[in-house]
Design an enzyme around this catalytic site. Structure first.
Site, PDB file in Angstrom:
ATOM      1  N   GLU A 194     -21.486 -64.586  23.510  1.00  0.00           N
ATOM      2  CA  GLU A 194     -21.711 -63.982  24.819  1.00  0.00           C
ATOM      3  C   GLU A 194     -22.952 -64.546  25.499  1.00  0.00           C
ATOM      4  O   GLU A 194     -22.965 -64.754  26.720  1.00  0.00           O
ATOM      5  CB  GLU A 194     -21.841 -62.458  24.683  1.00  0.00           C
ATOM      6  CG  GLU A 194     -20.597 -61.758  24.142  1.00  0.00           C
ATOM      7  CD  GLU A 194     -19.440 -61.737  25.127  1.00  0.00           C
ATOM      8  OE1 GLU A 194     -19.610 -62.236  26.257  1.00  0.00           O
ATOM      9  OE2 GLU A 194     -18.368 -61.220  24.767  1.00  0.00           O
ATOM     10  N   ARG A 198     -22.494 -66.509  29.046  1.00  0.00           N
ATOM     11  CA  ARG A 198     -23.046 -65.776  30.188  1.00  0.00           C
ATOM     12  C   ARG A 198     -24.398 -66.338  30.621  1.00  0.00           C
ATOM     13  O   ARG A 198     -24.598 -66.685  31.785  1.00  0.00           O
ATOM     14  CB  ARG A 198     -23.188 -64.285  29.847  1.00  0.00           C
ATOM     15  CG  ARG A 198     -21.885 -63.593  29.495  1.00  0.00           C
ATOM     16  CD  ARG A 198     -22.063 -62.093  29.387  1.00  0.00           C
ATOM     17  NE  ARG A 198     -20.943 -61.453  28.716  1.00  0.00           N
ATOM     18  CZ  ARG A 198     -20.491 -60.228  28.984  1.00  0.00           C
ATOM     19  NH1 ARG A 198     -21.085 -59.504  29.910  1.00  0.00           N
ATOM     20  NH2 ARG A 198     -19.474 -59.715  28.319  1.00  0.00           N
ATOM     21  N   ASP A 328      -8.603 -67.054  22.603  1.00  0.00           N
ATOM     22  CA  ASP A 328      -8.325 -67.582  23.938  1.00  0.00           C
ATOM     23  C   ASP A 328      -9.143 -68.788  24.364  1.00  0.00           C
ATOM     24  O   ASP A 328      -8.615 -69.864  24.651  1.00  0.00           O
ATOM     25  CB  ASP A 328      -8.468 -66.459  24.971  1.00  0.00           C
ATOM     26  CG  ASP A 328      -9.742 -65.625  24.805  1.00  0.00           C
ATOM     27  OD1 ASP A 328     -10.566 -65.948  23.939  1.00  0.00           O
ATOM     28  OD2 ASP A 328      -9.920 -64.650  25.566  1.00  0.00           O
ATOM     29  N   GLU A 470      -9.301 -62.210  34.500  1.00  0.00           N
ATOM     30  CA  GLU A 470      -8.366 -63.284  34.133  1.00  0.00           C
ATOM     31  C   GLU A 470      -7.175 -63.423  35.085  1.00  0.00           C
ATOM     32  O   GLU A 470      -6.696 -64.536  35.333  1.00  0.00           O
ATOM     33  CB  GLU A 470      -7.869 -63.074  32.694  1.00  0.00           C
ATOM     34  CG  GLU A 470      -8.913 -63.312  31.624  1.00  0.00           C
ATOM     35  CD  GLU A 470      -9.888 -62.160  31.468  1.00  0.00           C
ATOM     36  OE1 GLU A 470     -10.994 -62.373  30.921  1.00  0.00           O
ATOM     37  OE2 GLU A 470      -9.556 -61.024  31.909  1.00  0.00           O
TER      38      GLU A 470
END
Length: 565
Positions: A194, A198, A328, A470
């Site tokens: 993360e 980010r 993903d 998404e």
């Protein structure tokens, strides 16, 4: 090797045998890797969707019937419901889109774009007033929190959105706060994944857009701390890294295994940092992960979600396959590494194409009774008919795949046509996950069971909408690549539902249950500003300099980074 050399003593003949053995082993390993890549590249059996009874017969010469109208601010908006636009269900191009249709869509889009910008200004103004410099703003209470360790995650994640929306005053207010206040010296354990996508991605993209050296300085400092997560015996990065001490470990909740998405989603960020600073250690350490993945990639191109140290090296520790959470973005980065490198690093495209082939061969499904296309998961050799909002990124990625197909016929090749058809049909399914709820907003995931009209939403966390991006991401890609205005219409419906049900006193709140939209959660993830509003804005932006075919790739947090060449 040390023990064998010691046994040789002073025998040069014995040592030479060992050296020859080592060299031959290296050659064999290289040949094996090349052979594996060749096999991945040759796995190209293409089957297009049929036009069975589930697909509405259409006249592709018909005029486009969904002309956009100028928006008005309407808090009495009621979601329009699902089961509409069935002609798009099977991934067809159902209408003759004229230049006049596109011109009308552009004119309306420019007005809608300003509505999205207003939403960003509202969220940012509340963040500035109530949580400036904190990780997150809580949108119903007006409090801030330090969920990510206390490093201004929402501020950093939103920087390039502010720049893209031409909110330069707000951008430089944030930049000045970062210059004077942001330090990583006192921050302990953080999620490596993360923080990379980010914060490192956000600082890097903001620097690339603005060329402000302070942002690169902060990115380099953070990168030097995060890269220590690769100080492992196997070269895979830990899931947790302490920014003070440089010590790392994997999450207990994952059985201390490595997650596919976590190890395969940092290469774009480090590659950019190396190109911006000249320090090649960032890209060299991170890109090694794909050397490992390539060596153990199954022949069907489908990668299990967890890895561990095995007797003979890294191996998969589960057989669970998913294009949703935990998997993903590792797939996504195969395609984007190839694009980022100017389409020269062919092994990444070969790996991606193998995975897409495996998806079509083993996971792509049509629902009962209405024939919606979705991507199943696989566990213990059996399909699990669970489809996540996260998986909806594949609509956009497959569209980009088709428009960049490297085969001689490019977009006209059978493979590219298949991938585009799948992209469109997935986007329709994902749109229906929004349109069929009372709020017009999508749950976290659905279960395709053949009951309850295609799918059902389980109780619990599945019913939440946490402002995910998404689906908007895929609508953006499909509109920009195909020019079909329908994707803007679907996106505008979603935006109106966001305004109606998520807009709160201090920002935009997540929903606890998409079919009971009055129940809000005091939660606004940083990705709402970094991704959801950015993709929504770009969907309606007719003059953006970001070109997804020629100049930019987005990291998985929607931070645009430049392509090479």
């Amino acid at each position: 090797m040390g023990n064998s050399a010691m046994e040789c003593g002073l025998s040069s003949q014995c040592c030479w045998k060992i050296i020859v053995t080592i060299v031959l082993s290296a050659i064999v390993a290289t040949i094996s890797s090349l052979d594996r890549t060749s096999k991945l590249r040759s796995n190209t059996s293409i089957t297009l969707h049929d036009n069975s009874d589930r697909c509405k017969q259409i006249d592709t010469s018909a005029s486009y019937p969904y002309a956009a109208s100028f928006p008005s601010h309407n808090m009495s908006y009621i979601p329009l419901g699902g089961y509409r636009f069935e002609e798009y269900k099977c991934g067809d191009t159902p209408y003759n889109i004229t230049s006049k249709d596109k011109q009308n869509s552009d004119e309306v889009a420019n007005v809608r774009r300003m509505q999205v910008k207003n939403a960003m200004q509202y969220a940012w103004r509340n963040y500035k007033e109530h949580a400036f410099g904190m990780d997150e703003l809580q949108p119903t209470s007006g409090r801030g929190n330090e969920k990510w360790g206390g490093m201004a995650v929402t501020m950093i994640d939103a920087l390039d959105t502010l720049w893209i929306m031409n909110l330069k005053d707000e951008f430089y207010e944030a930049r000045n706060w970062i210059k004077d206040n942001l330090t990583f010296d006192s921050i302990g354990d953080v999620s490596n994944f993360e923080t990379t996508i980010r914060s490192l991605g956000g600082l890097s993209s903001a620097y690339d857009l603005s060329k402000d050296p302070i942002l690169l300085e902060k990115a380099q400092d953070l990168g030097k701390r995060l890269i220590k997560s690769f100080n492992t015996q196997n070269g895979l990065p830990y899931g947790v890294i302490n920014l003070q001490t440089g010590k790392g470990h994997n999450f207990r909740r994952n059985g201390y295994d490595y997650l596919l998405a976590e190890v395969g989603t940092n290469q774009l960020e480090y590659w950019y940092l190396s190109s911006a600073t000249g320090d090649q250690s960032f890209v060299n350490k991170s890109i090694h992960v794909f050397d490992i993945i390539q060596q153990i990639m199954p022949s069907d191109g489908l990668l299990p979600l967890k890895l561990k140290d095995g007797i003979n090296g890294i191996e998969f520790s589960t057989d669970h396959i998913s294009f949703g959470g935990m998997g993903d973005s590792a797939y996504e980065y195969m395609l984007k590494l190839w694009l980022r490198g100017g389409k020269k690093e062919h092994r990444y495209r070969d790996m991606w194409d193998a995975s897409v082939q495996g998806l079509h061969d083993h996971l792509l499904q049509q629902s009962s009774p209405n024939g919606l296309t979705y991507i199943a998961e696989r566990k213990k050799g059996k399909l699990v008919h669970r489809f996540e909002h996260l998986t909806c990124f594949m609509g956009g990625s497959l569209a980009l795949t088709s428009y960049t197909d490297p085969s001689p016929n490019g977009l006209e090749s059978p493979r590219a046509r298949r991938d585009l058809k799948t992209a469109k049909s997935l986007a329709y399914t994902c749109y229906q996950m929004y349109a069929r709820t009372k709020s017009g907003l999508s749950p976290e995931y659905v279960l395709f069971t053949g009951e309850h009209d295609d799918y059902r939403i389980p109780h619990g966390g599945a019913r939440q909408y946490i402002l995910r991006p998404e689906v908007i991401e895929s609508l953006y890609y499909l509109n920009k690549l195909t020019g079909d205005p329908i994707y803007r219409e679907w996106g505008w419906e979603i935006f109106q539902s966001l305004e109606k049900y998520c807009k709160s006193r201090y920002g935009y709140a997540s929903l606890k249950d998409v079919n009971r939209p009055n129940k809000k959660m005091d939660k606004m993830e940083s990705f709402f500003l970094a991704e959801t509003l950015k993709y929504m804005y770009l969907l309606f932006d007719t003059g953006s300099t970001i070109d997804i075919l020629h100049t930019h790739v987005f990291n998985t947090e929607a931070h645009p980074l430049p392509m090479f060449g």
